[in-house]
Write a protein that holds these residues in place. Sequence first.
Motif, PDB file in Angstrom:
ATOM      1  N   LEU A   6       0.872  -1.155   0.000  1.00 41.98           N
ATOM      2  CA  LEU A   6       0.000   0.000   0.000  1.00 41.98           C
ATOM      3  C   LEU A   6       0.920   1.218   0.000  1.00 41.98           C
ATOM      4  N   PHE A   7       1.000   1.902  -1.128  1.00 43.58           N
ATOM      5  CA  PHE A   7       1.941   2.999  -1.325  1.00 43.58           C
ATOM      6  C   PHE A   7       1.186   4.313  -1.386  1.00 43.58           C
ATOM      7  N   ASN A   8       1.667   5.307  -0.654  1.00 38.57           N
ATOM      8  CA  ASN A   8       1.095   6.648  -0.734  1.00 38.57           C
ATOM      9  C   ASN A   8       1.900   7.420  -1.773  1.00 38.57           C
ATOM     10  N   LYS A   9       1.389   7.411  -2.998  1.00 40.31           N
ATOM     11  CA  LYS A   9       2.090   8.034  -4.118  1.00 40.31           C
ATOM     12  C   LYS A   9       2.027   9.558  -4.005  1.00 40.31           C
ATOM     13  N   PRO A  10       3.186  10.202  -3.953  1.00 40.52           N
ATOM     14  CA  PRO A  10       3.186  11.666  -3.915  1.00 40.52           C
ATOM     15  C   PRO A  10       2.807  12.275  -5.266  1.00 40.52           C
ATOM     16  N   PHE A  11       2.417  13.527  -5.236  1.00 42.91           N
ATOM     17  CA  PHE A  11       2.172  14.303  -6.441  1.00 42.91           C
ATOM     18  C   PHE A  11       3.434  14.306  -7.298  1.00 42.91           C
ATOM     19  N   GLY A  12       3.283  14.172  -8.599  1.00 48.11           N
ATOM     20  CA  GLY A  12       4.409  14.260  -9.522  1.00 48.11           C
ATOM     21  C   GLY A  12       5.148  12.973  -9.783  1.00 48.11           C
ATOM     22  N   VAL A  13       4.728  11.880  -9.166  1.00 47.71           N
ATOM     23  CA  VAL A  13       5.403  10.590  -9.352  1.00 47.71           C
ATOM     24  C   VAL A  13       4.615   9.751 -10.356  1.00 47.71           C
ATOM     25  N   LEU A  14       5.319   9.148 -11.302  1.00 50.45           N
ATOM     26  CA  LEU A  14       4.680   8.264 -12.273  1.00 50.45           C
ATOM     27  C   LEU A  14       4.339   6.927 -11.625  1.00 50.45           C
ATOM     28  N   SER A  15       3.249   6.309 -12.058  1.00 51.48           N
ATOM     29  CA  SER A  15       2.818   5.000 -11.528  1.00 51.48           C
ATOM     30  C   SER A  15       3.491   3.856 -12.273  1.00 51.48           C
ATOM     31  N   GLN A  16       4.780   3.971 -12.486  1.00 55.25           N
ATOM     32  CA  GLN A  16       5.563   2.942 -13.154  1.00 55.25           C
ATOM     33  C   GLN A  16       6.989   3.032 -12.636  1.00 55.25           C
ATOM     34  N   PHE A  17       7.770   1.982 -12.906  1.00 58.94           N
ATOM     35  CA  PHE A  17       9.115   1.920 -12.342  1.00 58.94           C
ATOM     36  C   PHE A  17      10.174   2.606 -13.200  1.00 58.94           C
ATOM     37  N   ARG A 118       0.599  19.433   0.049  1.00 57.92           N
ATOM     38  CA  ARG A 118       1.011  19.024  -1.292  1.00 57.92           C
ATOM     39  C   ARG A 118       2.179  19.885  -1.742  1.00 57.92           C
ATOM     40  N   ASP A 119       3.115  19.262  -2.440  1.00 56.90           N
ATOM     41  CA  ASP A 119       4.270  19.967  -2.964  1.00 56.90           C
ATOM     42  C   ASP A 119       4.327  19.744  -4.473  1.00 56.90           C
ATOM     43  N   ALA A 170      -4.717   5.722   4.883  1.00 54.14           N
ATOM     44  CA  ALA A 170      -4.699   6.347   6.213  1.00 54.14           C
ATOM     45  C   ALA A 170      -3.466   5.899   7.000  1.00 54.14           C
ATOM     46  N   GLY A 171      -2.745   6.862   7.544  1.00 52.74           N
ATOM     47  CA  GLY A 171      -1.578   6.570   8.368  1.00 52.74           C
ATOM     48  C   GLY A 171      -0.292   6.300   7.609  1.00 52.74           C
ATOM     49  N   ILE A 172      -0.316   6.358   6.288  1.00 52.16           N
ATOM     50  CA  ILE A 172       0.884   6.129   5.483  1.00 52.16           C
ATOM     51  C   ILE A 172       1.359   7.478   4.948  1.00 52.16           C
ATOM     52  N   ALA A 173       2.570   7.865   5.259  1.00 51.64           N
ATOM     53  CA  ALA A 173       3.119   9.152   4.828  1.00 51.64           C
ATOM     54  C   ALA A 173       3.358   9.148   3.315  1.00 51.64           C
ATOM     55  N   PRO A 174       3.287  10.302   2.675  1.00 52.91           N
ATOM     56  CA  PRO A 174       3.605  10.381   1.248  1.00 52.91           C
ATOM     57  C   PRO A 174       4.998   9.817   0.972  1.00 52.91           C
ATOM     58  N   GLY A 175       5.099   8.966  -0.037  1.00 53.25           N
ATOM     59  CA  GLY A 175       6.371   8.350  -0.409  1.00 53.25           C
ATOM     60  C   GLY A 175       6.694   7.088   0.366  1.00 53.25           C
ATOM     61  N   ALA A 176       5.842   6.731   1.329  1.00 54.13           N
ATOM     62  CA  ALA A 176       6.070   5.527   2.130  1.00 54.13           C
ATOM     63  C   ALA A 176       5.074   4.441   1.733  1.00 54.13           C
ATOM     64  N   PHE A 177       5.388   3.203   2.119  1.00 57.14           N
ATOM     65  CA  PHE A 177       4.464   2.110   1.843  1.00 57.14           C
ATOM     66  C   PHE A 177       4.432   1.151   3.023  1.00 57.14           C
ATOM     67  N   VAL A 178       3.358   0.385   3.076  1.00 57.62           N
ATOM     68  CA  VAL A 178       3.176  -0.653   4.070  1.00 57.62           C
ATOM     69  C   VAL A 178       3.001  -1.949   3.297  1.00 57.62           C
ATOM     70  N   GLU A 179       3.689  -3.003   3.706  1.00 55.57           N
ATOM     71  CA  GLU A 179       3.560  -4.297   3.041  1.00 55.57           C
ATOM     72  C   GLU A 179       2.721  -5.236   3.905  1.00 55.57           C
ATOM     73  N   ILE A 180       1.742  -5.878   3.259  1.00 58.51           N
ATOM     74  CA  ILE A 180       0.938  -6.881   3.960  1.00 58.51           C
ATOM     75  C   ILE A 180       0.946  -8.159   3.138  1.00 58.51           C
ATOM     76  N   SER A 181       0.688  -9.258   3.791  1.00 57.06           N
ATOM     77  CA  SER A 181       0.579 -10.554   3.106  1.00 57.06           C
ATOM     78  C   SER A 181      -0.881 -10.925   3.032  1.00 57.06           C
ATOM     79  N   ILE A 182      -1.251 -11.492   1.903  1.00 55.29           N
ATOM     80  CA  ILE A 182      -2.653 -11.904   1.726  1.00 55.29           C
ATOM     81  C   ILE A 182      -2.698 -13.385   1.449  1.00 55.29           C
TER      82      ILE A 182
END
Length: 182
Positions: A6-17, A118-119, A170-182
Amino acid sequence: MARLLLFNKPFGVLSQFTDRGSPTERATLSDFIAAKSVYPAGRLDRDSEGLLLLTDDGRLQARIAEPRFKLPKTYLVQVEGDPQDGDLEPLRKGVRLKDGLTLPAEALRIDPPDLWPRDPPIRVRKSVPDSWLRITIREGRNRQVRRMTAAVGLPTLRLVRWSIGDWTVAGIAPGAFVEISI
């Protein structure tokens, strides 16, 4: 077990690697995520912020991204204007866009949410009021929420995807991610 980020994508970042072929260097997922073998489940425009899901499981990726599964996606949307409840009714019934009629959306005016800055900041015009909406859609057309709000006379100033299904930023800072297992 499937991995889900779960990634909090900041403004200006492309959704690709990668950003192949661009004459300018733009920020990509690889600037924030070093995890191997995960891929975005859907997209989020460069000028939008918020929840982007990445997984290593192809079936899960399809279930999240494919419009036929109609997974709800909720956005917090700052718009120009001062809409009243009746002004949101077209969004709730479906809006005619160039690529056809949208499915009905849940649309509600909300108090300004407590979000990260937002920046760069959005443009502010003293003579034009702005408001916040919570919009939930169940399809994923290109720039759909922006096009829907524009079609009803409420141009989008800021767009934050808050949740996809039961997953939230919720609770994830911009540019950060949380990893969960499903």
